[in-house]
Design a protein around this motif. Structure first.
Motif, PDB file in Angstrom:
ATOM      1  N   GLY A   1       0.775  -1.225   0.000  1.00 18.76           N
ATOM      2  CA  GLY A   1       0.000   0.000   0.000  1.00 18.76           C
ATOM      3  C   GLY A   1       0.807   1.275   0.000  1.00 18.76           C
ATOM      4  N   SER A   2       0.084   2.376   0.217  1.00 15.36           N
ATOM      5  CA  SER A   2       0.675   3.697   0.064  1.00 15.36           C
ATOM      6  C   SER A   2       0.081   4.666   1.073  1.00 15.36           C
ATOM      7  CB  SER A   2       0.421   4.216  -1.357  1.00 15.36           C
ATOM      8  OG  SER A   2       0.638   5.601  -1.450  1.00 15.36           O
ATOM      9  N   ASP A   3       0.949   5.421   1.726  1.00 16.42           N
ATOM     10  CA  ASP A   3       0.483   6.476   2.624  1.00 16.42           C
ATOM     11  C   ASP A   3      -0.238   7.571   1.849  1.00 16.42           C
ATOM     12  OD1 ASP A   3       1.613   5.152   4.765  1.00 16.42           O
ATOM     13  OD2 ASP A   3       3.503   6.246   4.636  1.00 16.42           O
ATOM     14  N   PHE A   4       0.181   7.813   0.595  1.00 12.28           N
ATOM     15  CA  PHE A   4      -0.481   8.827  -0.231  1.00 12.28           C
ATOM     16  C   PHE A   4      -1.954   8.488  -0.416  1.00 12.28           C
ATOM     17  CE2 PHE A   4       3.898   8.729  -2.313  1.00 12.28           C
ATOM     18  CZ  PHE A   4       4.410   9.683  -1.450  1.00 12.28           C
ATOM     19  N   LEU A   5      -2.234   7.200  -0.605  1.00 13.27           N
ATOM     20  CA  LEU A   5      -3.603   6.743  -0.822  1.00 13.27           C
ATOM     21  C   LEU A   5      -4.470   7.019   0.399  1.00 13.27           C
ATOM     22  CD1 LEU A   5      -5.836   5.128  -2.290  1.00 13.27           C
ATOM     23  CD2 LEU A   5      -4.752   3.038  -1.410  1.00 13.27           C
ATOM     24  N   GLU A   6      -3.985   6.693   1.578  1.00 12.83           N
ATOM     25  CA  GLU A   6      -4.770   6.910   2.791  1.00 12.83           C
ATOM     26  C   GLU A   6      -5.047   8.390   3.009  1.00 12.83           C
ATOM     27  OE1 GLU A   6      -6.638   6.389   6.621  1.00 12.83           O
ATOM     28  OE2 GLU A   6      -6.473   5.248   4.756  1.00 12.83           O
ATOM     29  N   ARG A   7      -4.051   9.233   2.785  1.00  9.48           N
ATOM     30  CA  ARG A   7      -4.262  10.671   2.967  1.00  9.48           C
ATOM     31  C   ARG A   7      -5.312  11.195   1.990  1.00  9.48           C
ATOM     32  NH1 ARG A   7       1.497  10.868   4.025  1.00  9.48           N
ATOM     33  NH2 ARG A   7       1.948  11.416   1.855  1.00  9.48           N
ATOM     34  N   ARG A   8      -5.262  10.710   0.766  1.00  7.21           N
ATOM     35  CA  ARG A   8      -6.206  11.189  -0.243  1.00  7.21           C
ATOM     36  C   ARG A   8      -7.635  10.747   0.068  1.00  7.21           C
ATOM     37  NH1 ARG A   8      -5.675  13.496  -5.338  1.00  7.21           N
ATOM     38  NH2 ARG A   8      -3.407  13.309  -5.194  1.00  7.21           N
ATOM     39  N   LEU A   9      -7.835   9.492   0.390  1.00 11.26           N
ATOM     40  CA  LEU A   9      -9.208   9.032   0.661  1.00 11.26           C
ATOM     41  C   LEU A   9      -9.747   9.651   1.936  1.00 11.26           C
ATOM     42  CD1 LEU A   9      -9.809   6.579   2.979  1.00 11.26           C
ATOM     43  CD2 LEU A   9      -8.235   5.365   1.474  1.00 11.26           C
ATOM     44  N   ARG A  10      -8.892   9.888   2.913  1.00 11.47           N
ATOM     45  CA  ARG A  10      -9.356  10.501   4.158  1.00 11.47           C
ATOM     46  C   ARG A  10      -9.774  11.948   3.927  1.00 11.47           C
ATOM     47  NH1 ARG A  10     -10.159   8.676   8.843  1.00 11.47           N
ATOM     48  NH2 ARG A  10      -9.443   6.646   8.119  1.00 11.47           N
ATOM     49  N   ASP A  11      -9.088  12.635   3.016  1.00 16.96           N
ATOM     50  CA  ASP A  11      -9.499  13.992   2.667  1.00 16.96           C
ATOM     51  C   ASP A  11     -10.867  13.987   1.987  1.00 16.96           C
ATOM     52  OD1 ASP A  11      -8.898  16.932   2.128  1.00 16.96           O
ATOM     53  OD2 ASP A  11      -9.167  16.186   0.087  1.00 16.96           O
ATOM     54  N   ILE A  12     -11.099  13.004   1.124  1.00 17.22           N
ATOM     55  CA  ILE A  12     -12.393  12.905   0.435  1.00 17.22           C
ATOM     56  C   ILE A  12     -13.518  12.651   1.423  1.00 17.22           C
ATOM     57  CG2 ILE A  12     -13.737  11.466  -1.157  1.00 17.22           C
ATOM     58  CD1 ILE A  12     -11.127  11.096  -2.759  1.00 17.22           C
ATOM     59  N   HIS A  13     -13.252  11.802   2.412  1.00 23.02           N
ATOM     60  CA  HIS A  13     -14.291  11.416   3.373  1.00 23.02           C
ATOM     61  C   HIS A  13     -14.360  12.336   4.595  1.00 23.02           C
ATOM     62  CE1 HIS A  13     -15.395   7.714   1.352  1.00 23.02           C
ATOM     63  NE2 HIS A  13     -14.146   7.299   1.340  1.00 23.02           N
ATOM     64  N   SER A  14     -13.604  13.416   4.614  1.00 24.58           N
ATOM     65  CA  SER A  14     -13.428  14.209   5.834  1.00 24.58           C
ATOM     66  C   SER A  14     -14.727  14.790   6.381  1.00 24.58           C
ATOM     67  CB  SER A  14     -12.422  15.338   5.592  1.00 24.58           C
ATOM     68  OG  SER A  14     -12.891  16.206   4.559  1.00 24.58           O
ATOM     69  N   ASN A  15     -15.684  15.098   5.516  1.00 21.93           N
ATOM     70  CA  ASN A  15     -16.931  15.705   5.996  1.00 21.93           C
ATOM     71  C   ASN A  15     -18.096  14.725   6.023  1.00 21.93           C
ATOM     72  OD1 ASN A  15     -17.224  15.403   3.269  1.00 21.93           O
ATOM     73  ND2 ASN A  15     -18.207  17.393   2.920  1.00 21.93           N
ATOM     74  N   ARG A  16     -17.799  13.439   5.944  1.00 27.14           N
ATOM     75  CA  ARG A  16     -18.868  12.442   5.985  1.00 27.14           C
ATOM     76  C   ARG A  16     -19.303  12.182   7.417  1.00 27.14           C
ATOM     77  NH1 ARG A  16     -20.978  12.903   1.390  1.00 27.14           N
ATOM     78  NH2 ARG A  16     -19.667  14.745   1.357  1.00 27.14           N
ATOM     79  N   LYS A  17     -20.575  11.893   7.587  1.00 29.27           N
ATOM     80  CA  LYS A  17     -21.097  11.526   8.892  1.00 29.27           C
ATOM     81  C   LYS A  17     -20.864  10.037   9.143  1.00 29.27           C
ATOM     82  CE  LYS A  17     -24.722  15.066   8.772  1.00 29.27           C
ATOM     83  NZ  LYS A  17     -26.183  15.336   8.833  1.00 29.27           N
ATOM     84  N   ASP A  18     -21.033   9.621  10.390  1.00 26.96           N
ATOM     85  CA  ASP A  18     -20.828   8.219  10.739  1.00 26.96           C
ATOM     86  C   ASP A  18     -21.659   7.315   9.835  1.00 26.96           C
ATOM     87  OD1 ASP A  18     -19.205   9.051  12.739  1.00 26.96           O
ATOM     88  OD2 ASP A  18     -20.611   8.719  14.369  1.00 26.96           O
TER      89      ASP A  18
END
Length: 393
Positions: A283-300
């Protein structure tokens, strides 16, 4: 104390075999044919997830293919204000170079495409479809006939060149060919909405090289032993920035997906594995940072990421994002694991994410037990394996 394997739903003998299949990296090292020392487990009833399908009988890279048109019945139904049902199925690691796997794809119900009633059924394919471009195209054509929409992101096996007979100068040229094939077939490789759900494919690569060092070929400025490939593939997602932002702003829930693994918590600890270097090549740390930014405003409960690559069935929630791996994998692996073919493709969304966390050997274990990164004691089955190996070498 080294923890035991989690409780699984199978007889003792089949559980031991499933454990053997899950304790090694399927691309790199075959485990022993059985894990005789694995502990016995209690039988547990597995629940069928509603809506899951059962097969019959059991260079410059363009990053966004044209969106596949919605079935006309669904378009008419929405225009008339009719209620529709949106279902999204996920699968990875089809490896249809194996005839058994291609047969599995062809046995999927042919009537799936228009969904239930006037709804839409979509399929997310998280990489590793086939080693050759021709097998890839045949596979995606079959899937496209069976689903109202198909999404795809490339895996490492998709970019291998060893069976292409010199057809491509390097793996980036082959990547372009695969994305062109997707465009021709109406397979999505970029973000778009399916009902109220936003689906966002994420290009990625892992940080270190392994077998792909020989099976892939890269331009001279992309090295196999550093982060340059991971960074290159991550930056491909920038081409879809505007489309990603539009999906983020328009959707109630978001599903991102990649082939590679976004974080170490989604792989067993190396002391549990026959191949201890696996965590370095997945895997890749870049991938986790990118997907977490996309999901940052999602509710539970409104954020999900689907991945592949390791062939471990997985379903867990980490830091408020649900992570799912639903691999078809190799035929020999399916015979030795607790999740049968009837699990696939997994219905993760039905007008909302399926709330049930599906049983899977390793994610079940880590859903109940904390990781112990400071513990370097080999798991009993790993210790016995290496003791036996060194005895004969």
């Amino acid at each position: 104390m080294t923890p035991h394997l989690p409780t699984v739903s199978s007889s003792a003998s089949s559980t031991r075999a499933a454990a053997a299949a899950h304790h090694h990296h399927p691309h790199l090292l075959d485990g022993p044919s059985s894990a005789a020392a694995a502990p016995h487990h209690r039988r547990r009833r597995r629940r069928r997830v509603p809506g899951c399908l059962r097969p019959r009988g059991a260079t410059t890279v363009r990053c966004c293919a044209a969106a596949a048109p919605a079935p006309q019945a669904a378009v008419r139904a929405r225009a008339a204000g009719a209620v529709t049902t949106t279902r999204v199925f996920v699968v990875s690691d089809l490896h249809t170079d194996y005839p058994e796997n291609m047969d599995w794809v062809r046995r999927l119900p042919a009537e799936v495409g228009a969904g239930e009633g006037d709804g839409v059924d979509a399929l997310v394919v998280a990489g590793d479809v086939a080693e050759t471009r021709d097998n890839f195209a045949r596979t995606m054509e079959v899937l496209r006939e069976r689903f109202g929409a198909v999404f795809y992101i490339p895996g490492n096996h998709d970019l291998w060149l060893r069976r292409e007979g010199g057809r491509y100068m390097d793996s980036l040229e082959k990547l372009t060919a695969l994305l062109d094939a997707c465009s021709e077939l109406g397979v999505d490789t970029g973000p778009r909405m399916i009902g109220d759900l936003g689906i966002i494919p994420l290009f990625s690569w892992y940080h270190k090289a392994c077998k792909d060092f020989h099976a892939c070929k890269w331009p001279s400025d992309l090295a196999n032993d550093d982060e340059s490939l991971a960074l290159y593939f991550d930056k491909l997602n920038d081409k879809n920035h505007d489309a990603i932002e539009e999906v983020k702003n328009s959707s109630k829930q978001i599903l991102t997906f990649s082939h590679f693994v976004p974080r170490q918590e989604l792989c067993p600890e190396k002391r549990m594995l026959y191949y201890p270097y696996l965590p370095k090549v997945i895997g890749s740390d870049f991938l986790e940072r990118r997907l977490r930014d996309i999901h940052s405003n999602r509710k539970d409960g409104s954020a999900c990421h689907v991945f592949g690559h390791t062939h471990f069935c997985w379903d867990s929630v980490v830091d408020e994002i649900r992570y799912v791996q639903a691999p078809l994998a190799y035929p020999r692996e399916r015979k030795r694991r607790m999740n049968s073919e009837g699990w696939l493709p997994f219905c993760v969304y039905r007008d909302g994410f399926n709330p049930e966390i599906y049983p899977a050997l390793w994610s079940d274990y880590y859903n109940k037990n904390k990781r112990e990164p400071e513990n370097t004691q080999l798991a009993p089955w790993v210790a016995r394996h290496f003791a036996k190996y060194h005895k004969f070498h």
